[in-house]
Design a protein around this motif. Structure first.
Motif, PDB file in Angstrom:
ATOM      1  N   LEU A  92     -16.082   2.423  -8.665  1.00  0.00           N
ATOM      2  CA  LEU A  92     -15.972   1.288  -9.760  1.00  0.00           C
ATOM      3  C   LEU A  92     -17.367   0.577  -9.733  1.00  0.00           C
ATOM      4  N   PHE A  93     -18.012   0.339  -8.515  1.00  0.00           N
ATOM      5  CA  PHE A  93     -19.227  -0.359  -8.509  1.00  0.00           C
ATOM      6  C   PHE A  93     -20.110   0.124  -9.170  1.00  0.00           C
ATOM      7  N   GLU A  94     -20.270   1.481  -8.993  1.00  0.00           N
ATOM      8  CA  GLU A  94     -21.372   2.346  -9.809  1.00  0.00           C
ATOM      9  C   GLU A  94     -21.124   2.262 -11.148  1.00  0.00           C
ATOM     10  N   GLU A  95     -19.827   2.658 -11.820  1.00  0.00           N
ATOM     11  CA  GLU A  95     -19.517   2.575 -13.098  1.00  0.00           C
ATOM     12  C   GLU A  95     -19.683   1.403 -13.691  1.00  0.00           C
ATOM     13  N   TYR A  96     -19.321   0.300 -13.026  1.00  0.00           N
ATOM     14  CA  TYR A  96     -19.606  -1.016 -13.617  1.00  0.00           C
ATOM     15  C   TYR A  96     -21.029  -1.210 -13.758  1.00  0.00           C
ATOM     16  N   HIS A  97     -21.767  -0.961 -12.774  1.00  0.00           N
ATOM     17  CA  HIS A  97     -23.358  -1.214 -12.627  1.00  0.00           C
ATOM     18  C   HIS A  97     -23.917  -0.353 -13.802  1.00  0.00           C
ATOM     19  N   ASP A  98     -23.692   0.850 -14.196  1.00  0.00           N
ATOM     20  CA  ASP A  98     -23.985   1.539 -15.222  1.00  0.00           C
ATOM     21  C   ASP A  98     -23.780   0.965 -16.552  1.00  0.00           C
ATOM     22  N   LEU A  99     -22.293   0.675 -16.763  1.00  0.00           N
ATOM     23  CA  LEU A  99     -22.131  -0.076 -17.803  1.00  0.00           C
ATOM     24  C   LEU A  99     -23.007  -1.236 -18.396  1.00  0.00           C
ATOM     25  N   VAL A 100     -23.229  -2.201 -17.219  1.00  0.00           N
ATOM     26  CA  VAL A 100     -23.833  -3.172 -17.494  1.00  0.00           C
ATOM     27  C   VAL A 100     -25.215  -2.915 -18.088  1.00  0.00           C
ATOM     28  N   ASN A 101     -26.018  -2.027 -17.373  1.00  0.00           N
ATOM     29  CA  ASN A 101     -27.274  -1.504 -17.439  1.00  0.00           C
ATOM     30  C   ASN A 101     -27.477  -0.947 -18.956  1.00  0.00           C
ATOM     31  N   SER A 102     -26.369  -0.125 -19.318  1.00  0.00           N
ATOM     32  CA  SER A 102     -26.092   0.532 -20.578  1.00  0.00           C
ATOM     33  C   SER A 102     -26.139  -0.558 -21.782  1.00  0.00           C
ATOM     34  N   ILE A 122     -11.956  -0.827 -17.010  1.00  0.00           N
ATOM     35  CA  ILE A 122     -10.616  -0.823 -16.872  1.00  0.00           C
ATOM     36  C   ILE A 122     -10.088   0.693 -17.633  1.00  0.00           C
ATOM     37  N   PHE A 123     -10.413   0.710 -18.887  1.00  0.00           N
ATOM     38  CA  PHE A 123      -9.933   2.028 -19.322  1.00  0.00           C
ATOM     39  C   PHE A 123     -10.214   3.312 -18.682  1.00  0.00           C
ATOM     40  N   ASN A 124     -11.557   3.448 -18.016  1.00  0.00           N
ATOM     41  CA  ASN A 124     -11.759   4.615 -17.456  1.00  0.00           C
ATOM     42  C   ASN A 124     -11.039   4.527 -16.228  1.00  0.00           C
ATOM     43  N   VAL A 125     -10.789   3.645 -15.459  1.00  0.00           N
ATOM     44  CA  VAL A 125      -9.749   3.594 -14.146  1.00  0.00           C
ATOM     45  C   VAL A 125      -8.485   4.204 -14.524  1.00  0.00           C
ATOM     46  N   ALA A 126      -7.771   3.676 -15.705  1.00  0.00           N
ATOM     47  CA  ALA A 126      -6.624   4.107 -16.151  1.00  0.00           C
ATOM     48  C   ALA A 126      -6.377   5.564 -16.267  1.00  0.00           C
ATOM     49  N   LYS A 127      -7.696   6.217 -17.036  1.00  0.00           N
ATOM     50  CA  LYS A 127      -7.829   7.530 -17.285  1.00  0.00           C
ATOM     51  C   LYS A 127      -7.920   8.379 -16.075  1.00  0.00           C
ATOM     52  N   ARG A 128      -8.882   7.895 -15.008  1.00  0.00           N
ATOM     53  CA  ARG A 128      -8.893   8.637 -13.834  1.00  0.00           C
ATOM     54  C   ARG A 128      -7.753   8.443 -13.014  1.00  0.00           C
ATOM     55  N   SER A 129      -6.862   7.456 -12.867  1.00  0.00           N
ATOM     56  CA  SER A 129      -5.621   7.472 -11.938  1.00  0.00           C
ATOM     57  C   SER A 129      -4.514   8.202 -12.354  1.00  0.00           C
ATOM     58  N   ARG A 130      -4.442   8.589 -13.572  1.00  0.00           N
ATOM     59  CA  ARG A 130      -3.679   9.694 -14.122  1.00  0.00           C
ATOM     60  C   ARG A 130      -4.185  10.926 -13.946  1.00  0.00           C
ATOM     61  N   VAL A 131      -5.185  11.362 -13.933  1.00  0.00           N
ATOM     62  CA  VAL A 131      -5.777  12.660 -13.437  1.00  0.00           C
ATOM     63  C   VAL A 131      -5.625  12.776 -11.979  1.00  0.00           C
ATOM     64  N   THR A 132      -5.812  11.620 -11.160  1.00  0.00           N
ATOM     65  CA  THR A 132      -5.519  11.779  -9.672  1.00  0.00           C
ATOM     66  C   THR A 132      -4.060  11.954  -9.370  1.00  0.00           C
ATOM     67  N   VAL A 133      -3.115  11.250 -10.118  1.00  0.00           N
ATOM     68  CA  VAL A 133      -1.745  11.566 -10.074  1.00  0.00           C
ATOM     69  C   VAL A 133      -1.267  12.970 -10.099  1.00  0.00           C
ATOM     70  N   GLU A 134      -1.749  13.504 -11.264  1.00  0.00           N
ATOM     71  CA  GLU A 134      -1.639  14.880 -11.608  1.00  0.00           C
ATOM     72  C   GLU A 134      -2.062  15.721 -10.413  1.00  0.00           C
ATOM     73  N   ALA A 135      -3.266  15.599 -10.098  1.00  0.00           N
ATOM     74  CA  ALA A 135      -3.943  16.580  -8.900  1.00  0.00           C
ATOM     75  C   ALA A 135      -3.087  16.147  -7.531  1.00  0.00           C
ATOM     76  N   MET A 136      -2.634  15.012  -7.065  1.00  0.00           N
ATOM     77  CA  MET A 136      -1.932  15.154  -6.026  1.00  0.00           C
ATOM     78  C   MET A 136      -0.524  15.562  -6.307  1.00  0.00           C
ATOM     79  N   GLU A 137       0.061  15.409  -7.235  1.00  0.00           N
ATOM     80  CA  GLU A 137       1.215  16.053  -7.409  1.00  0.00           C
ATOM     81  C   GLU A 137       1.094  17.932  -7.340  1.00  0.00           C
ATOM     82  N   ALA A 138       0.474  18.224  -7.799  1.00  0.00           N
ATOM     83  CA  ALA A 138       0.060  19.658  -7.918  1.00  0.00           C
ATOM     84  C   ALA A 138      -0.186  20.190  -6.575  1.00  0.00           C
ATOM     85  N   ARG A 139      -0.721  19.292  -5.448  1.00  0.00           N
ATOM     86  CA  ARG A 139      -0.851  19.492  -4.292  1.00  0.00           C
ATOM     87  C   ARG A 139       0.363  19.308  -3.408  1.00  0.00           C
ATOM     88  N   GLY A 140       1.416  19.010  -3.889  1.00  0.00           N
ATOM     89  CA  GLY A 140       2.736  18.584  -3.239  1.00  0.00           C
ATOM     90  C   GLY A 140       2.674  17.390  -2.349  1.00  0.00           C
TER      91      GLY A 140
END
Length: 269
Positions: free
Chosen positions: A165-175, A209-227
């Motif tokens: 989150l820190f890196e992404e926020y910093h990159d967004l500010v620089n962009s 915040i939008f990118n965090v929501a997308k990343r959280s959904r991908v994480t949930v799907e990956a964790m469920e796939a691993r039991g």
């Protein structure tokens, strides 16, 4: 380089980010890091209530000195310490200004000092304890105390997401800075420059915040796939995770010494 330039470099985004990340993750060289997380959590819960048992300013100052020493040994972030000191000082100053109109400001501030000391002791204790435990250690300590693994996983995941989150926020500010023109003149005390940075910071917050929501959904799907859901109620998995926890003589000495300090302050002062 002038003094103000050096102060701005010390308070830059990179410096604050590095300081906060060092505090959020394990300080392997700190004293409290060597203790069992269960003992640290028990000590923290005790010190949440101990300051409220005393009203004498001398005892409270002694407790504050004790937890401050632990905070120094824990290498707490100077940025967080400065923020806490500013909060305490501004609170007392605001009460003094308000009571200056309605009554005696000195008496009001004097009456608020014990309450402020109690909150400061709890805050410094929190900084000392949680800056000494990384996400894995904290999750294992809570798990051993009976906290559900869903909650401990949220803590671990939140800690692991901090650098991203820190890196992404910093990159967004620089962009945004690359795509927008800065003010022509900084203004008096560079207020236009700081207003420009504040505007960019607010604009970069919502895409993050939008990118965090997308990343959280991908994480949930990956964790469920691993039991992950299946391992929540598996006792063998819990025993494997908590196999490294041991209460050693150092833990007993630390907890007993802390109780001795509290009793000694209460009897002497």
């Amino acid at each position: 380089m002038t003094y103000l330039d050096g102060l701005r470099d010390a308070a830059s985004i990179d410096a604050i980010k590095t300081d906060l990340l060092r505090t959020a993750y394990e300080n392997e060289g700190s004293f409290l890091h060597r203790l069992d997380p269960r003992v640290l959590l028990l000590w923290y819960f005790v010190f949440l209530f101990v300051p409220w048992l005393f009203y004498d300013t001398g005892v409270l100052l002694g407790l504050l000195a004790f937890v401050s020493i632990l905070a120094v040994l824990s290498r707490v972030s100077l940025f967080l310490v400065g923020l806490m000191a500013f909060s305490v000082g501004s609170t007392l100053a605001s009460y003094a200004v308000v009571t200056a109109v309605t009554g005696d400001p000195v008496a009001a501030v004097r009456a608020l000092i014990p309450f402020t000391l109690k909150l400061t002791i709890i805050s410094v204790s929190s900084l000392a304890v949680f800056s000494s435990m990384g996400p894995k250690t904290l999750a294992h300590g809570l798990r051993s105390l009976g906290i559900p693994r869903q909650f401990t996983f949220l803590i671990t995941y939140g800690y692991r997401m901090l650098p991203v989150l820190f890196e992404e926020y910093h990159d967004l500010v620089n962009s945004y800075r690359l795509r927008s023109a800065p003010p022509d003149s900084p203004g008096w005390l560079r207020w236009r420059h700081y207003a420009y940075l504040l505007k960019l910071s607010m604009r970069a917050f919502y895409p993050m915040i939008f990118n965090v929501a997308k990343r959280s959904r991908v994480t949930v799907e990956a964790m469920e796939a691993r039991g992950f859901s299946h391992s929540l109620h598996d006792e063998a998995s819990k025993e494997l995770q908590l196999a490294d926890l041991r209460i050693r003589p150092l833990d007993v000495v630390f907890f007993g010494g802390s109780v001795t300090v509290v009793v000694g302050l209460a009897l002497v002062l």
